[in-house]
Design a protein around this motif. Structure first.
Motif, PDB file in Angstrom:
ATOM      1  N   LYS A 157       0.831  -1.203   0.000  1.00 11.19           N
ATOM      2  CA  LYS A 157       0.000   0.000   0.000  1.00 11.19           C
ATOM      3  C   LYS A 157       0.864   1.250   0.000  1.00 11.19           C
ATOM      4  CE  LYS A 157      -4.061  -1.597   2.477  1.00 11.19           C
ATOM      5  NZ  LYS A 157      -4.903  -1.345   3.655  1.00 11.19           N
ATOM      6  N   LEU A 158       2.128   1.089   0.353  1.00  8.41           N
ATOM      7  CA  LEU A 158       3.000   2.248   0.481  1.00  8.41           C
ATOM      8  C   LEU A 158       3.561   2.673  -0.868  1.00  8.41           C
ATOM      9  CD1 LEU A 158       5.045   1.283   3.655  1.00  8.41           C
ATOM     10  CD2 LEU A 158       3.184   2.917   3.485  1.00  8.41           C
ATOM     11  N   THR A 159       3.736   3.954  -1.017  1.00  8.51           N
ATOM     12  CA  THR A 159       4.405   4.516  -2.181  1.00  8.51           C
ATOM     13  C   THR A 159       5.570   5.353  -1.672  1.00  8.51           C
ATOM     14  OG1 THR A 159       3.037   6.491  -2.194  1.00  8.51           O
ATOM     15  CG2 THR A 159       2.251   4.612  -3.490  1.00  8.51           C
ATOM     16  N   ASP A 160       6.398   5.803  -2.590  1.00  5.85           N
ATOM     17  CA  ASP A 160       7.523   6.642  -2.186  1.00  5.85           C
ATOM     18  C   ASP A 160       7.049   7.915  -1.491  1.00  5.85           C
ATOM     19  OD1 ASP A 160       9.538   4.958  -3.132  1.00  5.85           O
ATOM     20  OD2 ASP A 160       9.371   5.775  -5.164  1.00  5.85           O
ATOM     21  N   GLU A 161       5.935   8.473  -1.958  1.00  7.74           N
ATOM     22  CA  GLU A 161       5.410   9.708  -1.360  1.00  7.74           C
ATOM     23  C   GLU A 161       4.916   9.464   0.062  1.00  7.74           C
ATOM     24  OE1 GLU A 161       4.296   8.563  -4.423  1.00  7.74           O
ATOM     25  OE2 GLU A 161       5.647   9.863  -5.556  1.00  7.74           O
ATOM     26  N   LYS A 162       4.221   8.326   0.257  1.00  8.75           N
ATOM     27  CA  LYS A 162       3.719   8.018   1.597  1.00  8.75           C
ATOM     28  C   LYS A 162       4.871   7.779   2.574  1.00  8.75           C
ATOM     29  CE  LYS A 162      -0.775   6.046   0.389  1.00  8.75           C
ATOM     30  NZ  LYS A 162      -1.615   4.842   0.448  1.00  8.75           N
ATOM     31  N   VAL A 163       5.905   7.101   2.121  1.00 13.81           N
ATOM     32  CA  VAL A 163       7.052   6.831   2.984  1.00 13.81           C
ATOM     33  C   VAL A 163       7.756   8.134   3.345  1.00 13.81           C
ATOM     34  CG1 VAL A 163       9.317   5.732   3.086  1.00 13.81           C
ATOM     35  CG2 VAL A 163       7.374   4.489   2.189  1.00 13.81           C
ATOM     36  N   ALA A 164       7.897   9.030   2.381  1.00 11.58           N
ATOM     37  CA  ALA A 164       8.520  10.323   2.671  1.00 11.58           C
ATOM     38  C   ALA A 164       7.693  11.087   3.692  1.00 11.58           C
ATOM     39  CB  ALA A 164       8.665  11.131   1.385  1.00 11.58           C
ATOM     40  N   ARG A 165       6.386  10.992   3.580  1.00 12.71           N
ATOM     41  CA  ARG A 165       5.513  11.674   4.534  1.00 12.71           C
ATOM     42  C   ARG A 165       5.645  11.081   5.934  1.00 12.71           C
ATOM     43  NH1 ARG A 165      -0.658  12.977   4.032  1.00 12.71           N
ATOM     44  NH2 ARG A 165      -0.729  14.488   5.691  1.00 12.71           N
ATOM     45  N   ILE A 166       5.774   9.745   6.013  1.00 10.65           N
ATOM     46  CA  ILE A 166       5.938   9.088   7.310  1.00 10.65           C
ATOM     47  C   ILE A 166       7.264   9.486   7.937  1.00 10.65           C
ATOM     48  CG2 ILE A 166       6.289   6.849   8.428  1.00 10.65           C
ATOM     49  CD1 ILE A 166       4.272   5.687   6.417  1.00 10.65           C
ATOM     50  N   LEU A 167       8.324   9.492   7.142  1.00  7.00           N
ATOM     51  CA  LEU A 167       9.652   9.787   7.679  1.00  7.00           C
ATOM     52  C   LEU A 167       9.807  11.252   8.069  1.00  7.00           C
ATOM     53  CD1 LEU A 167      11.837   7.654   5.268  1.00  7.00           C
ATOM     54  CD2 LEU A 167      11.259   7.150   7.638  1.00  7.00           C
ATOM     55  N   ASP A 168       9.177  12.140   7.326  1.00  9.50           N
ATOM     56  CA  ASP A 168       9.319  13.566   7.604  1.00  9.50           C
ATOM     57  C   ASP A 168       8.254  14.102   8.550  1.00  9.50           C
ATOM     58  OD1 ASP A 168      11.462  13.572   5.909  1.00  9.50           O
ATOM     59  OD2 ASP A 168      10.291  14.217   4.166  1.00  9.50           O
ATOM     60  N   GLY A 169       7.175  13.343   8.726  1.00  5.25           N
ATOM     61  CA  GLY A 169       6.045  13.845   9.498  1.00  5.25           C
ATOM     62  C   GLY A 169       6.312  13.881  10.992  1.00  5.25           C
ATOM     63  N   GLU A 170       5.703  14.839  11.645  1.00  3.26           N
ATOM     64  CA  GLU A 170       5.776  14.977  13.097  1.00  3.26           C
ATOM     65  C   GLU A 170       4.513  14.458  13.761  1.00  3.26           C
ATOM     66  OE1 GLU A 170       8.440  16.019  14.754  1.00  3.26           O
ATOM     67  OE2 GLU A 170       9.528  16.291  12.881  1.00  3.26           O
ATOM     68  N   GLN A 171       3.570  13.938  12.982  1.00  7.83           N
ATOM     69  CA  GLN A 171       2.307  13.448  13.518  1.00  7.83           C
ATOM     70  C   GLN A 171       2.530  12.163  14.299  1.00  7.83           C
ATOM     71  OE1 GLN A 171       0.200  13.074   9.836  1.00  7.83           O
ATOM     72  NE2 GLN A 171      -1.044  14.893  10.264  1.00  7.83           N
ATOM     73  N   SER A 172       1.532  11.785  15.052  1.00  2.55           N
ATOM     74  CA  SER A 172       1.617  10.535  15.804  1.00  2.55           C
ATOM     75  C   SER A 172       1.465   9.346  14.860  1.00  2.55           C
ATOM     76  CB  SER A 172       0.520  10.483  16.867  1.00  2.55           C
ATOM     77  OG  SER A 172      -0.740  10.376  16.249  1.00  2.55           O
ATOM     78  N   THR A 173       1.881   8.200  15.318  1.00  2.00           N
ATOM     79  CA  THR A 173       1.799   6.987  14.526  1.00  2.00           C
ATOM     80  C   THR A 173       0.348   6.655  14.213  1.00  2.00           C
ATOM     81  OG1 THR A 173       3.807   6.173  15.567  1.00  2.00           O
ATOM     82  CG2 THR A 173       2.450   4.543  14.489  1.00  2.00           C
ATOM     83  N   ARG A 174      -0.510   6.810  15.190  1.00  4.87           N
ATOM     84  CA  ARG A 174      -1.930   6.474  15.010  1.00  4.87           C
ATOM     85  C   ARG A 174      -2.574   7.364  13.953  1.00  4.87           C
ATOM     86  NH1 ARG A 174      -5.383   6.021  20.259  1.00  4.87           N
ATOM     87  NH2 ARG A 174      -4.238   4.075  20.310  1.00  4.87           N
ATOM     88  N   SER A 175      -2.343   8.674  14.016  1.00  2.00           N
ATOM     89  CA  SER A 175      -2.989   9.570  13.056  1.00  2.00           C
ATOM     90  C   SER A 175      -2.449   9.366  11.637  1.00  2.00           C
ATOM     91  CB  SER A 175      -2.824  11.026  13.482  1.00  2.00           C
ATOM     92  OG  SER A 175      -1.463  11.385  13.478  1.00  2.00           O
ATOM     93  N   LEU A 176      -1.148   9.113  11.514  1.00  2.00           N
ATOM     94  CA  LEU A 176      -0.592   8.839  10.180  1.00  2.00           C
ATOM     95  C   LEU A 176      -1.145   7.539   9.616  1.00  2.00           C
ATOM     96  CD1 LEU A 176       3.166   9.863  10.249  1.00  2.00           C
ATOM     97  CD2 LEU A 176       1.446  10.599   8.644  1.00  2.00           C
ATOM     98  N   ALA A 177      -1.299   6.533  10.465  1.00  2.00           N
ATOM     99  CA  ALA A 177      -1.828   5.247  10.012  1.00  2.00           C
ATOM    100  C   ALA A 177      -3.254   5.407   9.487  1.00  2.00           C
ATOM    101  CB  ALA A 177      -1.778   4.234  11.145  1.00  2.00           C
ATOM    102  N   ARG A 178      -4.086   6.160  10.199  1.00  2.00           N
ATOM    103  CA  ARG A 178      -5.461   6.397   9.740  1.00  2.00           C
ATOM    104  C   ARG A 178      -5.476   7.176   8.429  1.00  2.00           C
ATOM    105  NH1 ARG A 178      -7.792   8.548  15.200  1.00  2.00           N
ATOM    106  NH2 ARG A 178      -7.926   6.597  16.348  1.00  2.00           N
ATOM    107  N   GLU A 179      -4.650   8.192   8.362  1.00  2.00           N
ATOM    108  CA  GLU A 179      -4.636   9.076   7.194  1.00  2.00           C
ATOM    109  C   GLU A 179      -4.158   8.356   5.929  1.00  2.00           C
ATOM    110  OE1 GLU A 179      -2.158  13.039   5.975  1.00  2.00           O
ATOM    111  OE2 GLU A 179      -2.751  12.801   8.066  1.00  2.00           O
TER     112      GLU A 179
END
Length: 153
Positions: free
Chosen positions: A92-114
């Motif tokens: 389900k992951l793409t390069d854009e999603k991975v970059a967002r996960i690595l750079d994001g300051e959001q919590s794990t739960r909110s990123l997972a839902r989003e």
């Protein structure tokens, strides 16, 4: 029986096939006469002491082309191809999603839902267990090492 004709450095004994107008492997021809035609993925391995120019059928053994690589480490290009194929078919992951996960300051739960992935996946990406960047250069890790050294000083 030793071959006295031309010997190709990559394929071994070779013969000119007048019916096809191209050069063919003499071992494949001998195998085809004694057994049956070999498939494209099949190769002939020689079991004798002089494998470079021997064409004796009793010294021939059929093997797969992948048998030579069995047990050997995969090259970087091979690992890239495997990782890309796995990502395209089952991820389900793409390069854009991975970059967002690595750079994001959001919590794990909110990123997972989003991003519509599990929390375990987000955690694995952040800890570098799930997503490996094989396209990175050997020097890409030096920036992070230099940054941590500057912080200490």
């Amino acid at each position: 029986m030793l071959w006295t004709g031309r010997i190709d450095p990559e394929r071994g004994p070779a013969m000119y096939a007048a019916w096809g107008g191209t050069e063919r492997s003499a071992r494949r021809r001998v195998w085809g006469i004694r057994q049956r035609k070999l498939g494209r993925a099949s190769t002939i391995a020689m079991t004798c002491a002089n494998p470079s120019d021997c064409v004796l059928f009793e010294h021939m053994q059929r093997s797969n082309s992948g048998a030579k690589m069995k047990g050997k480490p995969k090259t970087l290009l091979h690992r890239i191809a495997i990782a890309t194929a796995k990502r395209k078919t089952s991820g389900k992951l793409t390069d854009e999603k991975v970059a967002r996960i690595l750079d994001g300051e959001q919590s794990t739960r909110s990123l997972a839902r989003e991003l519509d992935v599990s929390q375990a996946t987000v955690h694995a990406v952040r800890s570098r267990d799930r997503w490996r960047n094989y396209r990175a250069t050997p020097f890409s890790g030096l920036d992070a090492a230099n940054d941590s050294g500057r912080r200490r000083a």
